[in-house]
Design a protein around this motif. Sequence first.
Motif, PDB file in Angstrom:
ATOM      1  N   SER A  61       0.805  -1.208  -0.170  1.00 34.18           N
ATOM      2  CA  SER A  61       0.309   0.322  -0.092  1.00 34.18           C
ATOM      3  C   SER A  61       0.627   0.848   0.315  1.00 34.18           C
ATOM      4  CB  SER A  61      -0.994  -0.164   1.116  1.00 34.18           C
ATOM      5  OG  SER A  61      -1.708  -1.357   0.833  1.00 34.18           O
ATOM      6  N   SER A  65       0.727   3.737  -3.023  1.00 34.15           N
ATOM      7  CA  SER A  65       0.786   5.860  -3.162  1.00 34.15           C
ATOM      8  C   SER A  65       1.771   5.849  -3.181  1.00 34.15           C
ATOM      9  CB  SER A  65      -0.034   5.518  -1.380  1.00 34.15           C
ATOM     10  OG  SER A  65       1.562   5.497  -0.469  1.00 34.15           O
ATOM     11  N   GLN A 156     -13.141  -2.108   5.540  1.00 29.46           N
ATOM     12  CA  GLN A 156     -12.290  -1.403   4.483  1.00 29.46           C
ATOM     13  C   GLN A 156     -11.535  -2.484   4.069  1.00 29.46           C
ATOM     14  OE1 GLN A 156     -10.895   2.088   6.676  1.00 29.46           O
ATOM     15  NE2 GLN A 156      -9.017   1.557   6.056  1.00 29.46           N
ATOM     16  N   PHE A 160     -10.899  -3.642  -0.048  1.00 25.62           N
ATOM     17  CA  PHE A 160      -9.439  -3.087  -0.517  1.00 25.62           C
ATOM     18  C   PHE A 160      -9.008  -4.216  -1.326  1.00 25.62           C
ATOM     19  CE2 PHE A 160      -4.927  -4.631  -0.017  1.00 25.62           C
ATOM     20  CZ  PHE A 160      -4.244  -3.805  -1.010  1.00 25.62           C
ATOM     21  N   MET A 187     -11.761   7.468   5.805  1.00 23.96           N
ATOM     22  CA  MET A 187     -11.034   7.042   5.383  1.00 23.96           C
ATOM     23  C   MET A 187     -11.884   6.139   4.574  1.00 23.96           C
ATOM     24  SD  MET A 187      -7.481   4.803   6.235  1.00 23.96           S
ATOM     25  CE  MET A 187      -6.549   6.419   6.719  1.00 23.96           C
ATOM     26  N   SER A 188     -12.976   5.191   4.812  1.00 25.66           N
ATOM     27  CA  SER A 188     -13.910   4.235   4.739  1.00 25.66           C
ATOM     28  C   SER A 188     -13.986   4.372   3.244  1.00 25.66           C
ATOM     29  CB  SER A 188     -14.194   3.293   5.450  1.00 25.66           C
ATOM     30  OG  SER A 188     -13.401   2.931   6.393  1.00 25.66           O
ATOM     31  N   THR A 190     -14.257   6.533   1.344  1.00 31.44           N
ATOM     32  CA  THR A 190     -12.667   7.300  -0.276  1.00 31.44           C
ATOM     33  C   THR A 190     -12.577   5.803  -0.789  1.00 31.44           C
ATOM     34  OG1 THR A 190     -12.164   9.107   0.829  1.00 31.44           O
ATOM     35  CG2 THR A 190     -10.383   8.137  -0.561  1.00 31.44           C
ATOM     36  N   GLN A 191     -11.773   5.199   0.840  1.00 33.21           N
ATOM     37  CA  GLN A 191     -10.910   3.660   0.039  1.00 33.21           C
ATOM     38  C   GLN A 191     -12.207   3.230  -1.177  1.00 33.21           C
ATOM     39  OE1 GLN A 191      -8.088   1.588   1.793  1.00 33.21           O
ATOM     40  NE2 GLN A 191      -9.725  -0.494   1.866  1.00 33.21           N
ATOM     41  N   TRP A 194     -11.902   4.232  -4.061  1.00 30.41           N
ATOM     42  CA  TRP A 194     -11.478   4.403  -4.926  1.00 30.41           C
ATOM     43  C   TRP A 194     -11.125   2.909  -5.994  1.00 30.41           C
ATOM     44  CZ3 TRP A 194      -8.114   0.623  -3.203  1.00 30.41           C
ATOM     45  CH2 TRP A 194      -6.968  -0.068  -3.801  1.00 30.41           C
ATOM     46  N   GLN A 231     -11.887  10.768  -6.715  1.00 32.43           N
ATOM     47  CA  GLN A 231     -11.860   9.478  -7.260  1.00 32.43           C
ATOM     48  C   GLN A 231     -12.923   9.745  -8.403  1.00 32.43           C
ATOM     49  OE1 GLN A 231      -9.468   7.137  -6.625  1.00 32.43           O
ATOM     50  NE2 GLN A 231      -9.126   8.294  -5.222  1.00 32.43           N
TER      51      GLN A 231
END
Length: 324
Positions: A61, A65, A156, A160, A187-188, A190-191, A194, A231
């Motif tokens: 990860s 990034s 999460q 991924f 974060m969750s 946004t992921q 993504w 995103q």
Amino acid sequence: MKRLALPLLLLAACASSPTTLRTEDAPEEASRELTLQQAEQRRRDFQNVLIRLDQGMESYSKARSNRGNLRADEQMEKLEKLLREMVLDIGPQEVKAGMPRREPGENFRRLQAVAADGSKPEEQAIALAALGFCGQTEMMPTILQGAQLADPALVQRAVFGLAILRAPATPPGVLASIIENEKLGEMSRTQAAWALYEVQDVSDHKEQIVGVWKRLLTEKRDSLPAGVIVQAVRGLGLSRDKTQTELAASFLKHQVPKVREAAAVATGRLNAQTHVEDLIAMIGPSEAVPNVRLAARKALQELAGQEDYGYDVSAWRKAFDRGR
């Protein structure tokens, strides 16, 4: 002779005792003990696999990034290969013409079982993420069920896994519901956005995904985390759907630099000739963020048929004036 009396009496007592040793049970007991020892060793081996997978995914990860950096790209490629071999439990293989690949081993089967077992959430989280590296799109439903659980940490990790697996059949609705769930952390959400972007170009549901982006950037525009907007704007650009040009371009002046950067890239991909002047303004001194200026420059380059005038505002204006 008296000295022999006690041993002889003990021997006599043993001989006359009703309790006798059943030596025929010993092999059976030894076999059970060996089986238990082997099971414990396998458990410990699998625990080590989980630890190594978790550490490997964290390193992956971090490398991901920094994509675009040669060293990070090389590290990411090596880690991806290593993680795939660990997940499939096949070990390093030399691919030769006509040589069949080994079937996945026991660890792969155990990861599938753990991914569906909620009794050990920490192990389940690792398995849900790790299965994304298997490369077998039929594993998507196994990972997907993790994305529908109540535990945000498990969601999460599953998201991924879905992003890495990139299965064409991944249902956009599940990821969209995570993105729109305001009870989840930034974060969750946004992921999940993504992951939806990562799946988009291979998806069986491309139009549905573009519809999600459009809804998010209109109806939900003011309530979205900046990472989700990034995103979503990228997704509009990836669609190459020119009907989305104005929506993407409306983010060129967003207060968050990453959003402006994504919008610049998207307008280039969407061939937004009507927004050339906006992009030229973004390479000038009014834009203080180098990455945004670079994205605007690349967008202009795409709109100009790969001609490049650097950050010379006058040269860009003359180039597009000649083209009109």
